[in-house]
Design a protein around this motif. Structure first.
Motif, PDB file in Angstrom:
ATOM      1  N   ARG A 131      -3.913  -1.697  -8.532  1.00 14.56           N
ATOM      2  CA  ARG A 131      -3.947  -2.213  -7.062  1.00 14.56           C
ATOM      3  C   ARG A 131      -3.727  -3.608  -7.044  1.00 14.56           C
ATOM      4  NH1 ARG A 131      -9.245  -1.504  -3.374  1.00 14.56           N
ATOM      5  NH2 ARG A 131     -10.141  -3.029  -4.703  1.00 14.56           N
ATOM      6  N   ARG A 223      -5.932  -7.225  12.344  1.00 14.82           N
ATOM      7  CA  ARG A 223      -5.923  -7.475  11.036  1.00 14.82           C
ATOM      8  C   ARG A 223      -4.685  -7.344  10.355  1.00 14.82           C
ATOM      9  NH1 ARG A 223      -6.833  -6.279   5.518  1.00 14.82           N
ATOM     10  NH2 ARG A 223      -5.895  -4.230   6.085  1.00 14.82           N
ATOM     11  N   LYS A 233      -4.076  -6.817  -1.189  1.00 17.17           N
ATOM     12  CA  LYS A 233      -5.357  -7.712  -1.027  1.00 17.17           C
ATOM     13  C   LYS A 233      -4.913  -9.247  -1.391  1.00 17.17           C
ATOM     14  CE  LYS A 233     -10.078  -6.567  -2.361  1.00 17.17           C
ATOM     15  NZ  LYS A 233     -10.687  -5.614  -1.323  1.00 17.17           N
ATOM     16  N   TYR A 238      -7.232 -12.045   5.257  1.00 16.71           N
ATOM     17  CA  TYR A 238      -8.672 -12.626   5.536  1.00 16.71           C
ATOM     18  C   TYR A 238      -8.942 -13.703   5.981  1.00 16.71           C
ATOM     19  CZ  TYR A 238      -8.814  -8.722   2.217  1.00 16.71           C
ATOM     20  OH  TYR A 238      -8.461  -7.811   1.465  1.00 16.71           O
ATOM     21  N   GLU A 269      -9.762  -0.159   9.854  1.00 11.31           N
ATOM     22  CA  GLU A 269     -10.894  -0.539   9.007  1.00 11.31           C
ATOM     23  C   GLU A 269     -12.009  -1.066   9.763  1.00 11.31           C
ATOM     24  OE1 GLU A 269     -10.031  -1.856   5.026  1.00 11.31           O
ATOM     25  OE2 GLU A 269      -7.783  -1.932   5.327  1.00 11.31           O
ATOM     26  N   MET A 273     -13.898  -3.426   5.052  1.00  8.93           N
ATOM     27  CA  MET A 273     -14.145  -2.035   4.386  1.00  8.93           C
ATOM     28  C   MET A 273     -13.177  -0.839   5.002  1.00  8.93           C
ATOM     29  SD  MET A 273     -18.321  -1.882   4.175  1.00  8.93           S
ATOM     30  CE  MET A 273     -18.570  -2.835   5.618  1.00  8.93           C
ATOM     31  N   ASN A 274     -13.114   0.279   4.452  1.00  5.90           N
ATOM     32  CA  ASN A 274     -12.625   1.329   4.727  1.00  5.90           C
ATOM     33  C   ASN A 274     -13.610   2.071   5.571  1.00  5.90           C
ATOM     34  OD1 ASN A 274     -11.123   1.356   1.920  1.00  5.90           O
ATOM     35  ND2 ASN A 274      -9.857   1.558   3.476  1.00  5.90           N
ATOM     36  N   LEU A 293      -5.895  -0.911   3.588  1.00 11.14           N
ATOM     37  CA  LEU A 293      -6.256  -1.266   2.281  1.00 11.14           C
ATOM     38  C   LEU A 293      -6.571   0.003   1.620  1.00 11.14           C
ATOM     39  CD1 LEU A 293      -7.982  -2.519  -0.358  1.00 11.14           C
ATOM     40  CD2 LEU A 293      -5.982  -3.917   0.196  1.00 11.14           C
ATOM     41  N   GLY A 295      -8.967   1.513  -0.779  1.00 14.03           N
ATOM     42  CA  GLY A 295     -10.135   0.940  -1.332  1.00 14.03           C
ATOM     43  C   GLY A 295     -10.544   1.953  -2.472  1.00 14.03           C
ATOM     44  N   VAL A 296     -11.026   1.651  -3.626  1.00 17.16           N
ATOM     45  CA  VAL A 296     -11.402   2.345  -4.564  1.00 17.16           C
ATOM     46  C   VAL A 296     -12.639   3.279  -4.021  1.00 17.16           C
ATOM     47  CG1 VAL A 296     -12.253   2.035  -7.189  1.00 17.16           C
ATOM     48  CG2 VAL A 296     -10.524   0.629  -6.326  1.00 17.16           C
ATOM     49  N   THR A 297     -13.648   2.458  -3.370  1.00 17.47           N
ATOM     50  CA  THR A 297     -14.675   3.383  -2.987  1.00 17.47           C
ATOM     51  C   THR A 297     -14.347   4.364  -1.971  1.00 17.47           C
ATOM     52  OG1 THR A 297     -15.878   0.942  -2.971  1.00 17.47           O
ATOM     53  CG2 THR A 297     -17.233   2.911  -2.071  1.00 17.47           C
ATOM     54  N   ARG A 298     -13.236   4.265  -1.247  1.00 18.03           N
ATOM     55  CA  ARG A 298     -12.558   5.252  -0.214  1.00 18.03           C
ATOM     56  C   ARG A 298     -12.439   6.343  -1.022  1.00 18.03           C
ATOM     57  NH1 ARG A 298      -7.783   6.809   1.232  1.00 18.03           N
ATOM     58  NH2 ARG A 298      -7.393   7.421   3.392  1.00 18.03           N
ATOM     59  N   THR A 337     -17.098   1.720   3.853  1.00 22.05           N
ATOM     60  CA  THR A 337     -17.071   1.883   2.326  1.00 22.05           C
ATOM     61  C   THR A 337     -16.204   0.729   1.673  1.00 22.05           C
ATOM     62  OG1 THR A 337     -15.009   3.084   1.953  1.00 22.05           O
ATOM     63  CG2 THR A 337     -16.840   4.431   2.306  1.00 22.05           C
ATOM     64  N   THR A 339     -16.720  -2.038  -2.188  1.00 23.31           N
ATOM     65  CA  THR A 339     -17.396  -2.578  -3.392  1.00 23.31           C
ATOM     66  C   THR A 339     -18.552  -3.225  -3.351  1.00 23.31           C
ATOM     67  OG1 THR A 339     -15.348  -2.529  -4.883  1.00 23.31           O
ATOM     68  CG2 THR A 339     -17.101  -3.727  -5.706  1.00 23.31           C
TER      69      THR A 339
HETATM   70  C1  LIG Z   1     -11.231  -4.727  -0.724  1.00 22.12           C
HETATM   71  C2  LIG Z   1     -11.177  -3.959   0.330  1.00 22.12           C
HETATM   72  C3  LIG Z   1     -11.592  -2.724   0.577  1.00 22.12           C
HETATM   73  C4  LIG Z   1     -12.506  -1.992  -0.109  1.00 22.12           C
HETATM   74  O1  LIG Z   1     -11.808  -1.705  -1.396  1.00 22.12           O
HETATM   75  P1  LIG Z   1     -12.795  -1.459  -2.347  1.00 22.12           P
HETATM   76  O2  LIG Z   1     -12.000  -0.895  -3.400  1.00 22.12           O
HETATM   77  O3  LIG Z   1     -13.518  -0.021  -2.278  1.00 22.12           O
HETATM   78  O4  LIG Z   1     -13.875  -2.506  -2.814  1.00 22.12           O
HETATM   79  C5  LIG Z   1     -11.325  -2.068   2.181  1.00 22.12           C
HETATM   80  N1  LIG Z   1     -10.712  -3.104   3.083  1.00 22.12           N
HETATM   81  C6  LIG Z   1     -10.237  -4.176   2.873  1.00 22.12           C
HETATM   82  C7  LIG Z   1      -9.460  -4.728   3.842  1.00 22.12           C
HETATM   83  C8  LIG Z   1     -10.390  -4.753   1.642  1.00 22.12           C
HETATM   84  O5  LIG Z   1     -10.266  -6.105   1.145  1.00 22.12           O
END
Ligand SMILES: *Cc1c(COP(=O)(O)O)cnc(C)c1O
Length: 395
Positions: A131, A223, A233, A238, A269, A273-274, A293, A295-298, A337, A339
């Motif tokens: 990523r 966003r 990212k 942010y 989002e 988070m997702n 984004l 997400g790895v958790t997603r 979701t 990290t």
């Molecule tokens: C980092 C992030 C996530 C979650 O990503 P993970 O890999 O699950 O930590 C979701 N949305 C945004 C905007 C992020 O910056």
């Protein structure tokens, strides 16, 4: 004081017939059979005095940093060079460095966990470096070697393993990032960069148990937009999100729910988070559309739900559809979701003056099961059928 050298082998390409060994500082190009190898050595300079470790029971997020950091530089024409682990220290940068003016930068976030048996492990770290390169593409930053960066990270975590807190729910947060360092005030991609990895011991996200949060649906600010940088990212996303958060936190909301930047109708989002919704037994998450984004958790949640045989779909979903599901009594669960929190249940969504109370404001069954399973895998307490965890110090 350079204390040791570590060797990592990187496969460049299968070979024609180069048999010469080129040596330059700590880069060696050599052949082995029919393969051409680039061998980069990571210089390790250990700190002479170590900091006192914090009490793992009273850790916050991102305030304390370990004794060492990883650094690597990039110069146009030379590529990435001089990988090194050095004592944690401040940087000296030219005030004209591009990062300060135009925000050409990307970052990642992942964690190292310690298991009950004392083993150190990472959760799907290759996804984070993949990523990072995806974000690099969007920001015109040159690719890093993902495998090499992962080896460097493992080496750094191995050196800092005494910094991984052992209290329940704690971990070592890992922040890889790249900044544009060329001193130049013209708006153009930098010709110089720094890749760094810093580490920070962090406390349990849920100190008093997993707790649903109140979320405000954001109707004014956005966003990210289609064609923008939402899928990367990168710092600017942010910075752009701070204002909305500031406004709603005054009314007791934990985060905002972001809608699409064009029609402000479709869900994107929640905070950083997702987001997932369970409606009438089906679990729905917004499809990746370029401004969300990845997400790895997603991705892990989707794979787990499929593994359990539960219906999960990725599609566009309007806020109006959520409100309708609420009215008809089929909105069963909602959660974010990421990290940091892993799973963050949503107990209340406020949209156009209406409060949607989800699952009586309590943590839903699926949210809880996902949280327990993912953290169980991360801390080595439950079986990892996907091969998601990567051990540190065992290669
Ligand atoms: C980092 C992030 C996530 C979650 O990503 P993970 O890999 O699950 O930590 C979701 N949305 C945004 C905007 C992020 O910056």
């Amino acid at each position: 004081m350079i204390q040791k050298y570590v060797c990592f082998h990187l496969l460049l390409h299968t070979n024609e017939a180069i048999s010469v060994i080129i040596e330059k500082e700590n880069v060696h190009i050599m052949t082995e059979g029919d393969r051409t190898m680039k061998v980069q050595t990571i210089k390790v300079e250990l700190a002479e005095t170590l900091k006192a470790k914090p009490n793992g029971a009273h850790l916050d997020f991102g305030t304390i940093f370990t004794d060492h950091m990883f650094l690597m530089d990039y110069k146009e024409g030379e590529g990435w060079y001089d990988p090194r682990i050095v004592p944690y220290q401040s940087l000296t940068l030219d005030p004209a460095a591009i990062i300060f003016h135009y925000g050409q930068t990307v970052f990642e976030g992942l964690k190292a966990y310690i298991t009950e048996g004392g083993e150190v492990q990472l959760f799907r770290p290759e996804k984070n470096f993949e990523r990072l390169n995806h974000s690099n593409d969007r920001l015109c930053i040159p690719h890093i070697d993902e495998q090499f960066a992962l080896e460097a990270l493992k080496q750094l975590v191995e050196i800092e393993k005494d910094w991984i807190p052992t209290e329940e729910g704690t971990s070592l947060y890992i922040r890889p990032f790249i900044i544009a360092t060329e001193p130049y005030l013209g708006v153009a991609p930098s010709k110089q960069y720094k890749l760094m990895i810093i580490l920070s011991p962090v406390g349990a996200y849920y100190k008093e148990g997993i707790n649903p949060v109140k979320i405000a649906v954001e109707n004014q600010y956005v966003r990210a937009v289609l064609g923008g940088t939402g899928e990367a990212k990168t710092a600017g996303n942010y910075a752009a999100s701070l204002m909305a958060q500031e406004v709603v936190s005054k009314d007791g909301f934990a985060q905002v729910l972001w809608l699409d930047g064009v029609e402000k109708k479709y869900i994107e989002e929640v905070g950083s988070m997702n987001v997932f919704f369970k409606i009438n037994g089906e679990i729905i998450t917004p499809a990746l559309n370029g401004s969300i984004l990845q997400g790895v958790t997603r991705d892990s949640v989707i794979q787990l739900l499929k593994h359990w045989g539960l219906p999960v779909v990725e599609r566009r979903i309007a806020m109006a559809e959520i409100a309708e599901a609420y009215e008809s009594g089929t909105l069963e669960e909602a959660f974010g979701t990421g990290t940091a929190a892993v799973i963050s249940p949503i107990g209340q969504l406020t949209w156009e003056e209406k409060d949607l109370i989800i699952n009586d404001g309590k943590t839903g069954e699926i949210s809880k099961k996902l949280y327990d399973t993912l953290t169980g895998i991360q801390y080595g307490k439950v079986e990892d059928p996907f091969g998601w965890t990567v051990k540190v110090g065992s290669n």
